[in-house]
Enzyme design. Structure first.
Site, short mmCIF file in Angstrom:
data_model
loop_
_atom_site.label_atom_id
_atom_site.label_comp_id
_atom_site.label_asym_id
_atom_site.label_seq_id
_atom_site.Cartn_x
_atom_site.Cartn_y
_atom_site.Cartn_z
N ASP A 182 27.53 -113.18 -7.82
CA ASP A 182 26.32 -113.55 -8.55
C ASP A 182 26.49 -113.09 -10.00
O ASP A 182 27.36 -112.27 -10.30
CB ASP A 182 25.12 -112.84 -7.89
N ASP B 39 23.47 -112.70 -12.79
CA ASP B 39 22.38 -111.91 -13.37
C ASP B 39 22.05 -110.70 -12.50
O ASP B 39 21.71 -110.83 -11.33
CB ASP B 39 21.14 -112.79 -13.56
#
EC number: 3.1.3.-
Length: 193
Positions: free
Chosen positions: A9, A11
């Site tokens: 991922d 953020d």
């Protein structure tokens, strides 16, 4: 042939998990501090409606995801090391209209990758399946749970908003050095790193 398919991922996982807080405080004229960010959903943290959050996000998303967002310590260096022997796929829930900005962020910060998937949804299971993901690195608790319940091993990087009970497929990690050590010890990876 590379050893592992590592999905990551963006953020809060490679970036500062509280990057959005100053922008949201200014927009909503609030003074929420990092220690109060105990939920993933910004609307709950800021005490606003979901609709107010969507209005804020649509007006601020390009500012919130620009090249100035700080990286977590050692994220770049560890990813650069991991890509030597593994496939690195970034899988993000960012809105699809942030695709060019996402590539720009990774490239301008010299973060290597094999491919990037900007999904526009938090549902990452199908993409993880398509990529034959061996391990997923994530900061969102609900995403980690969903991935783990579908059989994926997840490294959940610690934040104030994800300190909830873990299942057997999730390991809590506290930094990118720890991520590297865990991946290095994974069976397919031992001989190569």
């Amino acid at each position: 042939m590379k050893n592992l398919n590592i999905c990551i991922d963006i953020d809060g996982t490679i970036t500062d998990p509280y990057f959005w807080l100053n922008i949201a405080n200014k927009y909503f004229n609030k003074n929420v501090t990092i220690d109060k960010v105990t939920e993933y959903e910004i609307d709950k943290v800021m005490g606003i409606t979901r609709e107010e959050y969507y209005n804020f996000y649509n007006k601020s998303k390009f500012e919130m995801h620009n090249d100035e967002v700080r990286l977590r310590e050692n994220a770049r260096e560890i990813i650069a090391e991991l890509i030597k022997t593994n496939n690195i796929y970034f899988v993000t829930a960012r809105d699809k209209d942030l695709k060019i900005l996402t590539y720009s962020y990774l490239n301008n910060n010299n973060i290597p990758y094999d491919d990037v998937f900007v999904l526009g949804t938090h549902y990452k299971v199908n993409t993880a399946k398509e990529l034959k993901c061996d391990i997923f690195i994530e900061d969102c608790y609900s995403n980690a749970l969903q991935l783990s319940e579908n059989g994926f091993k997840v490294l959940l990087i610690d934040t104030n908003y994800n300190r909830k009970p873990l299942n057997k497929n999730i390991i809590r990690v506290f930094n990118w050095n720890e991520i590297y050590e865990i991946i290095k010890e994974m069976p397919l990876c031992r001989k190569a790193i």
